[in-house]
Design an enzyme around this catalytic site. Structure first.
Site, PDB file in Angstrom:
ATOM      1  N   HIS A 228       0.818  -1.223   0.000  1.00 39.01           N
ATOM      2  CA  HIS A 228       0.000   0.000   0.000  1.00 39.01           C
ATOM      3  C   HIS A 228       0.847   1.266   0.000  1.00 39.01           C
ATOM      4  O   HIS A 228       0.313   2.359  -0.251  1.00 39.01           O
ATOM      5  CB  HIS A 228      -0.910   0.031   1.227  1.00 39.01           C
ATOM      6  CG  HIS A 228      -1.919  -1.075   1.261  1.00 39.01           C
ATOM      7  ND1 HIS A 228      -2.786  -1.323   0.237  1.00 39.01           N
ATOM      8  CD2 HIS A 228      -2.186  -2.009   2.225  1.00 39.01           C
ATOM      9  CE1 HIS A 228      -3.552  -2.359   0.544  1.00 39.01           C
ATOM     10  NE2 HIS A 228      -3.201  -2.806   1.739  1.00 39.01           N
ATOM     11  N   HIS A 655      -5.542 -48.266 -27.374  1.00 37.41           N
ATOM     12  CA  HIS A 655      -6.458 -48.639 -28.463  1.00 37.41           C
ATOM     13  C   HIS A 655      -7.118 -50.001 -28.238  1.00 37.41           C
ATOM     14  O   HIS A 655      -8.103 -50.329 -28.905  1.00 37.41           O
ATOM     15  CB  HIS A 655      -5.715 -48.688 -29.798  1.00 37.41           C
ATOM     16  CG  HIS A 655      -5.258 -47.353 -30.295  1.00 37.41           C
ATOM     17  ND1 HIS A 655      -6.100 -46.270 -30.409  1.00 37.41           N
ATOM     18  CD2 HIS A 655      -4.028 -46.921 -30.702  1.00 37.41           C
ATOM     19  CE1 HIS A 655      -5.419 -45.237 -30.869  1.00 37.41           C
ATOM     20  NE2 HIS A 655      -4.164 -45.604 -31.043  1.00 37.41           N
TER      21      HIS A 655
END
Length: 1158
Positions: A228, A655
């Protein structure tokens, strides 16, 4: 066998002796009949044709060496070598250690008139104590806190501000109070100045140690905080802006070019924003509570539409949170949708985090609900940036319990420990969704990655996105109405009221801490490998892509990088038949088992019953071993012996169907592992990610109706024309029954995809869904055939891209991640890629990954997936329309951004040219036919001339032979060459050899028996002058740059002159074989244009080539062109018309015409 072949090919004299007087070189087409008859008369075999082609090729090379007149091919040669270099990954730098700074002197800063003040010394002593309890501090590299100098402070603050703070060292308590009321939320004591210098100095020290590579990352437990603090003003507990000063020092003094600041403190870091608001070198990203300006610091500039100014426009990002109670899933959404995509595009060299923990659950300031474990996850995400150079700097946090735990879990993550598993992510709230969409709305013109919402005139379904800030009824702080004094700073803290949230949530925090699993496995990574799996091999073709060398080379690379020594080896075991039948039918298992009893002739006949499968007596043995190894790794991980694991196995599995072997796969290794983990360890949720370039049809079918297994596949699809050539990989296939929504396909169309496309898919689809699913185990079908250079995938993923995907997945399931090898057929690419994944699993830092804009076709694919899947996954709710009314302003912003980016790109090009202007490449004829060139930034004084050194890496060992950076001359000089950047975009191929007909050299990834360009043998190392950087850049641009041939086809062969014009200008790619009628895998002869099947069907094209001496043919699968005479793929301008005709017929669009043909 491999070495014998190499020697034979590199010994032309031997070849010529074997075939005296035989010449099947360049002949006029009119001589074709005569040649054909001669071949028939002599009963010339295919092998004889190959040997003759090699001999002719060698003779012509020698002739071109003597000529040495054309310099064009020198640039082509260099570009080819640059492509090889692109495939080469050096062993990752092991930067060890996490830095930690904590100094009790910073405890002296305290509020003298309010002992209950939230910003108190326990804010750093508490987190340090918790880190010590967890054994973290002793694992860190302790760095000494340093006092900052005034010169350092002056980088961002005025001398007047320094003097004001310095005077407080001699003030009385009353004087300190009088000074404090001048500033918003600030107190002083006599030690504030010293502590502020310590806080700043410690921040700079940690950052410098990271940049010096003394530590990889680090955390600074410091106070007072800083974000800040403004140039001329103390504010919000902050005096000097620690992070902003450190960043300014890095930019101005250490010459960094791009730094990312992430501020997750619940208060907006307006001081940091102001200091870099017009600076494009700093990307400031703040996530903060705002409530439309009602929350402190009540500034208009904290809203989402403040995005920077001048050159810094687009580099200031505010994500304002407009309601309290934001939780883990809300913050994760911000990271997935905005922060990480933009951060990847920004590509910072350093990341500093303003780590405020006042957004953590229980903090009275933030009133948010972020759990300590969530900070581990967002820290982990950030660690993928800047090669892991991350400095975490403490800012706020005022609930001691959640602050301490959150800071400790952040440090734990920096140390490389796995992220604790968090509950399944919930739907992001509408308020954070509106904030995210508003951020995208204003930033889209400046960032290419924000492409997944539609900008239309239709209103957004989230009303706040249709409005413009500010809210009319909210009073914001401005210079005009800013208070002159802040007397409330002197009022005592109302303890009961202030800490009521913390008191109410304290039991909740205790439960969260108790239920957070912080267990760490005994070992980090286990690895499975056995040379016994090499026994499965093709007896018909030495060049079959699924070769035994795949696993050997991967394991050798692991050893070369020192990874195997860091891993735990699992014992070899075979999967039992009972385990195989978790997925497969008993009949299927028995069928594969029966191969052991058959002779080679019977096995050869059986191959025709399968799609893309070769058989041998050891196929069953190796397939069982592969599956068993994967189960062994799962055992190791699930029992806590290892955190994660890698299975270097073959044959692959994804697969394989329940009752059918296909695509090189016999048993579905990953599918079996998922079922095994569920049955043996009661795992409720398994995530399977399949990044093999081919769709894992077998895995998808096994779990299509199972909600306990989430299957996500990223694969080349090409509208169903790429192997396995079905529509099952479409994005609309989402599962069935109870499994609806648990099948996610990301099917790529239209061209080769690379790192940017895969990373985008992970950010937008994979990771949001994965967090919402909340897996207990992650299995990866890790095929590497999407890697650059792969002859089947033809994509361009790099090892770095695979590493980043692995890093993202490793945040899930408490780090229980198992990688299982599937496909990948370029040996250098798969070795480097899988080794990189293992390196990441071992905790090494992510490599640098340059950003490239995601292809439009990939964006469209991701959008299509989001449109389908968002009805099942609430984390995908951001795929909506965003209303835009100011089109002219948007177009202006886009034009400005394009100009800025063009300027940056030109700057990068000049920098690259400067770096490359003295680089030359040599050809080392002493090395084997497969070698990899690595350019290192090392110079030596050779003969009085400072030259770069190029190392040539030998296969199967880690030794490097340094040689002077002389120059190499291409041996195809003076010949026409086509380098078609679109060539790899053509759909086709597959895990099956249908795309390349199996003609792949498994040793280099080159197709056929040829070598990488410039590694063809010979007795001399020719010399060429260095090629200028401009010539290299022109070549890169002319050849597509990102699609250079990583596996270089021959640019010329002696049989090109036999190629005939395309009959009637068209080719019918759907035509069947003229002999057997098969249409699955066909080629067309480029001499007579007859169509025959591949060698993996009935070998009719092979027989046609031998009998008729028609040696040039084109594949209907991937449009590659093969020469039987040279045993190599060919790419030349003379072949463009045939390739273009096939492409036009197959895909309905023409290939881009090469400039030389225009």
């Amino acid at each position: 066998m491999h070495q014998q072949y190499s020697d034979e090919e590199q010994d032309p004299d031997k070849q010529q002796k074997q075939q005296p007087g035989l010449d099947v070189g360049v002949k006029a087409q009119s001589q074709g009949v005569q040649v054909s008859q001669e071949v028939k008369d002599k009963k010339m075999t295919l092998e004889e044709i190959k040997q003759s082609g090699r001999a002719e090729r060698q003779r012509r090379r020698e002739e071109r060496r003597r000529q040495q007149s054309d310099s064009d091919s020198e640039s082509e040669y260099l570009v080819g070598k640059l492509a090889e270099i692109a495939l080469t990954v050096k062993e990752p730098d092991l930067i060890e250690g996490t830095g930690l700074i904590y100094d009790e002197r910073m405890l002296k800063h305290e509020n003298l008139w309010d002992k209950d003040y939230p910003e108190n010394p326990s804010r750093i002593s508490g987190p340090f104590q918790r880190c010590s309890e967890l054994g973290l501090t002793e694992r860190c590299v302790r760095l000494e806190a340093q006092h900052s100098t005034e010169d350092m402070v002056l980088l961002q603050h005025s001398q007047e501000l320094i003097e004001k703070l310095k005077r407080t060292t001699e003030m009385s308590t009353e004087e300190l109070k009088a000074e404090a009321i001048k500033y918003d939320s600030v107190y002083f004591n006599q030690a504030t100045y010293e502590c502020s210098l310590l806080s700043l100095g410690s921040t700079v020290e940690l950052m410098e140690q990271i940049l010096k590579k003394k530590v990889r990352n680090g955390m600074a437990l410091i106070r007072p905080p800083g974000h800040h603090a403004m140039s001329e003003e103390f504010c919000g507990f902050c005096y000097f802006n620690n992070v902003a000063i450190a960043v300014k020092h890095a930019l101005e003094n250490l010459k960094l070019k791009k730094i990312l600041i992430i501020d997750w403190d619940v208060h907006h870091g307006q001081g940091t924003q102001q200091m870099f608001y017009n600076d494009p070198r700093v990307l400031y990203f703040s996530i903060h509570r705002y409530e439309f300006g009602k929350f402190w610091p009540h500034l208009r500039e904290s809203d989402y539409d403040f995005i920077g100014e001048d050159k810094g426009v687009g580099y200031n990002i505010n994500v304002p949170l407009n309601q309290t109670g934001m939780a883990d899933h809300d913050y994760l959404a911000i990271f997935h949708q905005v922060l990480m995509p933009i951060a990847f595009e920004f590509d910072p060299e350093l990341v500093l985090i303003s780590a405020g923990y006042d957004c953590a659950i229980g903090c009275p300031e933030g009133e948010m609900g972020v759990t300590p474990a969530a900070f581990a996850h967002i820290t982990h995400k950030v660690m993928s940036l800047a090669q892991g150079r991350v400095a975490v700097i403490l800012e706020g946090g005022y609930c001691l319990k959640s602050l301490s735990e959150s800071a400790a879990l952040t440090l734990r993550t920096l140390l490389g420990d796995p992220c604790p598993r968090i509950p399944s992510s919930q739907e992001p709230c509408d308020s954070v969704t509106e904030s995210i969409l508003n951020v995208i709305k204003v930033l889209r013109p400046y960032w290419k990655c924000l492409q997944y919402q539609e900008f239309t005139s239709d209103p957004c379904p989230f009303e706040e996105v249709n409005l413009s800030p500010p809210k009319p009824d909210i009073i914001l702080i401005t210079e005009e109405n800013k208070p002159k004094e802040y007397p409330e700073s002197l009022e005592p803290t109302k303890v009961e009221e202030y800490y009521k949230v913390e008191k109410r949530l304290s039991p909740v925090i205790d439960r969260i801490i108790a239920n957070t699993d912080l267990s760490i496995a005994k070992n980090r990574t286990c690895i499975a490998y056995d040379e016994g799996m090499r026994a499965h091999c093709s007896t018909a073709s030495y060049y079959h892509p699924e070769s035994p060398d795949r696993i050997t080379r991967i394991f050798d690379k692991h050893t070369e990088w020192g990874l195997t020594q860091r891993c735990t080896r699992v014992e070899t075991r075979m999967a039992t038949e009972a385990e195989l039948t978790l997925i497969h039918s008993s009949a299927h298992v028995e069928e594969i088992k029966s191969f052991e009893d058959k002779n080679p002739f019977e096995l050869k006949r059986l191959e025709s019953n399968y799609q893309s499968i070769y058989l041998c007596k050891d196929s069953y043995f190796c397939a069982r071993m592969a599956a068993g190894f994967v189960l062994d790794v799962v055992d190791n991980v699930m029992t806590g012996q290892s955190q994660n694991g890698v299975a270097i196995v073959r044959p692959p599995g994804h697969h394989a169907e329940c009752s059918r072997a296909m695509g090189f796969c016999f048993f579905n290794n990953v599918g079996i592992a998922a079922k095994y983990a569920q049955s043996k360890y009661n795992v409720k949720k398994v995530l399977i990610v399949d990044w093999d370039v081919h769709h894992g049809n077998g895995t998808q079918h096994q779990f299509y109706e199972d909600p306990s297994v989430l299957f996500i596949s990223l694969h080349r699809y090409d509208r169903g024309s790429f192997y396995p050539c079905t529509t099952e990989g479409c994005h609309t296939k989402v599962g069935a029954g109870e499994g609806t929504g648990f099948n996610v396909n990301i099917p790529w169309n239209n061209g080769p995809m690379g790192d940017s496309e895969y990373i985008a898919a992970f950010q937008q689809v994979v990771m949001p869904i994965a967090y919402e699913f909340g897996p207990e185990l992650v299995l990866v079908s890790a095929g590497f055939d999407a890697a650059m250079g792969d002859p089947l995938g033809c994509y361009s993923l790099t090892p770095a891209g695979y590493g980043h995907m692995t890093h993202m997945l490793s945040s899930l399931a408490n780090g229980k991640v198992v990688l299982v090898l599937e496909g990948g057929y370029h040996l250098a690419a798969i070795s480097n890629s899988m080794a990189m994944c293992t390196s990441i699993l071992l905790g090494d830092g992510c490599p640098h990954l340059p950003y490239v804009k995601t292809k439009d076709s990939a964006v469209k694919c991701i959008q299509d997936v989001l449109d389908v899947q968002k009805q099942y996954w609430k984390s995908l709710k951001f795929r909506v329309n965003i209303k835009t009314e100011k089109k002219e302003n948007t177009e202006k912003a886009e034009q400005e951004e394009m100009e800025r980016q063009k300027e940056e790109e030109m700057k990068k090009i000049h920098e690259l040219a400067e770096q490359l202007k003295d680089v030359t490449v040599i050809k080392d004829t002493e090395t084997p036919r497969e070698h990899v060139v690595v350019v290192e930034n090392v110079t030596e004084d050779i003969g009085g001339v400072e030259q770069k050194i190029i190392h040539t890496e030998q296969p199967h060992n880690g030794e490097k032979s340094p040689v002077p950076d002389q120059s190499g001359r291409d041996e195809t000089k003076g010949l026409p060459q086509e380098t078609n950047s679109e060539g790899t975009e053509v759909p086709g191929g597959g895990d099956s050899p249908g795309g390349n007909n199996g003609e792949n050299d498994p040793t280099t990834g080159c197709t056929g028996g040829g070598e990488l360009l410039g590694a063809e043998g010979g007795s001399e190392a020719p010399v060429v002058p260095p090629v200028s950087a401009n010539e290299v850049l022109r070549q890169l641009e002319a050849q597509g740059h990102t699609q250079m041939f990583a596996v270089t086809p021959l640019p010329w062969c002696p049989h090109l002159e036999t190629v005939s014009p395309v009959p009637r200008g068209r080719i019918d790619t759907s035509s069947p074989c003229e002999t057997c009628g098969d249409s699955s895998e066909n080629w067309i002869c480029l001499v007579c244009y007859k169509i025959y099947c591949s060698r993996f069907v009935n070998e009719h094209m092979l027989m046609h080539g031998v009998m008729e001496t028609h040696l040039m043919c084109l594949s209907f699968s991937d449009l590659s062109i093969w020469c039987y005479g040279c045993e190599h793929y060919i790419d030349n301008l003379a072949l463009f018309e045939a390739k273009n005709a096939a492409h036009l017929d197959k895909f309905g669009s023409a290939l881009p015409r090469p400039l030389s043909l225009s």
